[in-house]
Scaffold this motif. Structure first.
Motif, mmCIF file in Angstrom:
data_model
loop_
_atom_site.group_PDB
_atom_site.id
_atom_site.type_symbol
_atom_site.label_atom_id
_atom_site.label_comp_id
_atom_site.label_asym_id
_atom_site.label_seq_id
_atom_site.Cartn_x
_atom_site.Cartn_y
_atom_site.Cartn_z
ATOM 1 N N ARG A 92 -12.376 -6.286 25.205
ATOM 2 C CA ARG A 92 -11.638 -5.553 26.243
ATOM 3 C C ARG A 92 -10.699 -4.530 25.625
ATOM 4 N N ASN A 93 -9.988 -4.913 24.559
ATOM 5 C CA ASN A 93 -9.072 -3.984 23.893
ATOM 6 C C ASN A 93 -9.811 -2.770 23.349
ATOM 7 N N ASN A 96 -11.027 -0.516 26.179
ATOM 8 C CA ASN A 96 -9.903 0.265 26.709
ATOM 9 C C ASN A 96 -9.622 1.466 25.819
ATOM 10 N N LYS A 97 -9.647 1.260 24.494
ATOM 11 C CA LYS A 97 -9.443 2.373 23.572
ATOM 12 C C LYS A 97 -10.548 3.413 23.726
ATOM 13 N N GLU A 99 -12.462 4.005 26.398
ATOM 14 C CA GLU A 99 -12.317 4.694 27.678
ATOM 15 C C GLU A 99 -11.169 5.692 27.640
ATOM 16 N N LYS A 100 -10.075 5.309 27.009
ATOM 17 C CA LYS A 100 -8.930 6.210 26.886
ATOM 18 C C LYS A 100 -9.320 7.455 26.098
#
Length: 109
Positions: A92-93, A96-97, A99-100
């Motif tokens: 997940r982390n 998220n990176k 996608e950011k």
């Protein structure tokens, strides 16, 4: 070469002294590194960098597998740092990176 092989086949079990132990799951997937670097599954692979890190991540979103590369200083080549299967929270982390970075327009391919 020994250092890279150790990172591909072991996991840190004691952060204080950086003690590493053999991990079967990493070792079973060692042949996946080449497979992912050649991008044989292009539709599920995300390649991106993280702001303020000098690393390139090759992430397989279906297998939850990541290959971490670092650029060599004066060459247009990369050094293999490590590769491993991601557990839920680490996956997940990293997603998220990714996608950011995608919103900022810097996902490499």
């Amino acid at each position: 070469m020994d250092r890279v092989f150790r990172h591909l086949t072991t996991v840190v079990v004691d952060q204080a002294v950086k003690k590493r132990e053999f991990e079967t799951a990493r070792s079973i997937r060692i042949h996946w590194v080449k497979h992912h670097l050649e991008e044989r599954k292009q539709d599920v692979i995300r390649v991106f960098t993280v702001l303020n890190e000098n690393r390139v991540y090759v992430l397989d979103v279906t297998e939850r597998y990541v290959v971490v590369l670092e650029p060599l200083r004066k060459l247009q080549a990369f050094f293999l740092l490590t590769a491993y299967h991601l557990e839920d929270s680490r996956y997940r982390n990293l997603m998220n990176k990714c996608e950011k970075r995608g919103k900022e327009g810097v996902v490499i391919w």
